[in-house]
Design a protein around this motif. Structure first.
Motif, short mmCIF file in Angstrom:
data_model
loop_
_atom_site.label_atom_id
_atom_site.label_comp_id
_atom_site.label_asym_id
_atom_site.label_seq_id
_atom_site.Cartn_x
_atom_site.Cartn_y
_atom_site.Cartn_z
N ALA A 65 11.06 -56.17 -42.61
CA ALA A 65 11.12 -56.55 -44.03
C ALA A 65 11.81 -55.47 -44.85
N GLU A 66 11.51 -54.21 -44.58
CA GLU A 66 12.13 -53.13 -45.34
C GLU A 66 13.62 -53.00 -45.00
N LYS A 67 13.98 -53.21 -43.75
CA LYS A 67 15.38 -53.12 -43.33
C LYS A 67 16.24 -54.19 -44.01
N ASN A 68 15.67 -55.38 -44.19
CA ASN A 68 16.41 -56.49 -44.78
C ASN A 68 16.16 -56.65 -46.28
N GLY A 69 15.43 -55.73 -46.89
CA GLY A 69 15.21 -55.76 -48.33
C GLY A 69 14.33 -56.91 -48.79
N ILE A 70 13.35 -57.27 -47.99
CA ILE A 70 12.44 -58.38 -48.32
C ILE A 70 11.16 -57.79 -48.91
N ALA A 71 10.79 -58.28 -50.09
CA ALA A 71 9.51 -57.88 -50.67
C ALA A 71 8.40 -58.53 -49.84
N TYR A 72 7.37 -57.77 -49.54
CA TYR A 72 6.33 -58.29 -48.65
C TYR A 72 4.96 -57.85 -49.12
N ARG A 73 3.95 -58.56 -48.62
CA ARG A 73 2.56 -58.13 -48.79
C ARG A 73 1.88 -58.32 -47.44
N VAL A 74 1.02 -57.39 -47.12
CA VAL A 74 0.34 -57.40 -45.82
C VAL A 74 -1.10 -57.86 -46.02
N GLU A 75 -1.51 -58.84 -45.24
CA GLU A 75 -2.90 -59.32 -45.26
C GLU A 75 -3.56 -58.84 -43.97
N MET A 76 -4.55 -58.01 -44.14
CA MET A 76 -5.25 -57.47 -42.97
C MET A 76 -6.18 -58.54 -42.40
N PRO A 77 -6.30 -58.61 -41.07
CA PRO A 77 -7.18 -59.63 -40.48
C PRO A 77 -8.64 -59.28 -40.70
N LYS A 78 -9.44 -60.31 -40.87
CA LYS A 78 -10.88 -60.13 -41.03
C LYS A 78 -11.54 -60.22 -39.66
N GLU A 79 -12.44 -59.32 -39.41
CA GLU A 79 -13.15 -59.33 -38.14
C GLU A 79 -14.20 -60.44 -38.16
N PRO A 80 -14.26 -61.25 -37.10
CA PRO A 80 -15.28 -62.32 -37.08
C PRO A 80 -16.67 -61.74 -36.89
N LYS A 81 -17.62 -62.36 -37.54
CA LYS A 81 -19.00 -61.93 -37.39
C LYS A 81 -19.58 -62.61 -36.16
N ARG A 82 -19.96 -61.82 -35.20
CA ARG A 82 -20.50 -62.35 -33.95
C ARG A 82 -22.02 -62.29 -33.98
N ARG A 83 -22.64 -63.39 -33.67
CA ARG A 83 -24.09 -63.43 -33.57
C ARG A 83 -24.48 -63.26 -32.12
N GLN A 84 -25.39 -62.36 -31.85
CA GLN A 84 -25.87 -62.17 -30.49
C GLN A 84 -26.99 -63.17 -30.22
#
Length: 101
Positions: A65-84
């Motif tokens: 994105a930076e090389k091609n001059g594209i404005a971007y936003r990063v969405e971090m993944p959410k960790e799933p809540k695991r029930r034991q």
């Protein structure tokens, strides 16, 4: 022209984590979708909405994105809540919900 960089979550039909480690760069829509009055299909004149680039890492997607001059936003993944849960929980004498046979 802006883009969204994210790591896709697993689909509802998956029990494993296949195809979830990659990072995807998708462009934000620039035009609203229109509904065809005759058939009811949705369409758009925005051709960039069809582009979906897949990268191995987040850094590769950001570098592209930076090389091609594209404005971007990063969405971090959410960790799933695991029930034991164990099978033995079904037969505990102090269950929170009693058996209803």
């Amino acid at each position: 022209m802006s883009a969204r960089i994210f790591s896709p979550a697993r689909t509802a039909m998956q029990s494993g984590t296949a195809k979830t480690g990659n990072w995807v760069l998708e462009f934000e829509p620039e035009q609203r979708r229109k509904i065809d009055p005759l058939m009811g299909y949705t369409s758009s004149g925005d051709m960039k909405s069809q582009i979906r680039l897949v990268f191995e890492t987040r850094e590769e997607a950001i570098a592209y994105a930076e090389k091609n001059g594209i404005a971007y936003r990063v969405e971090m993944p959410k960790e799933p809540k695991r029930r034991q849960i164990s099978y033995a929980e079904n037969f505990r004498y102090d269950r929170k919900t009693p058996w209803t046979h």
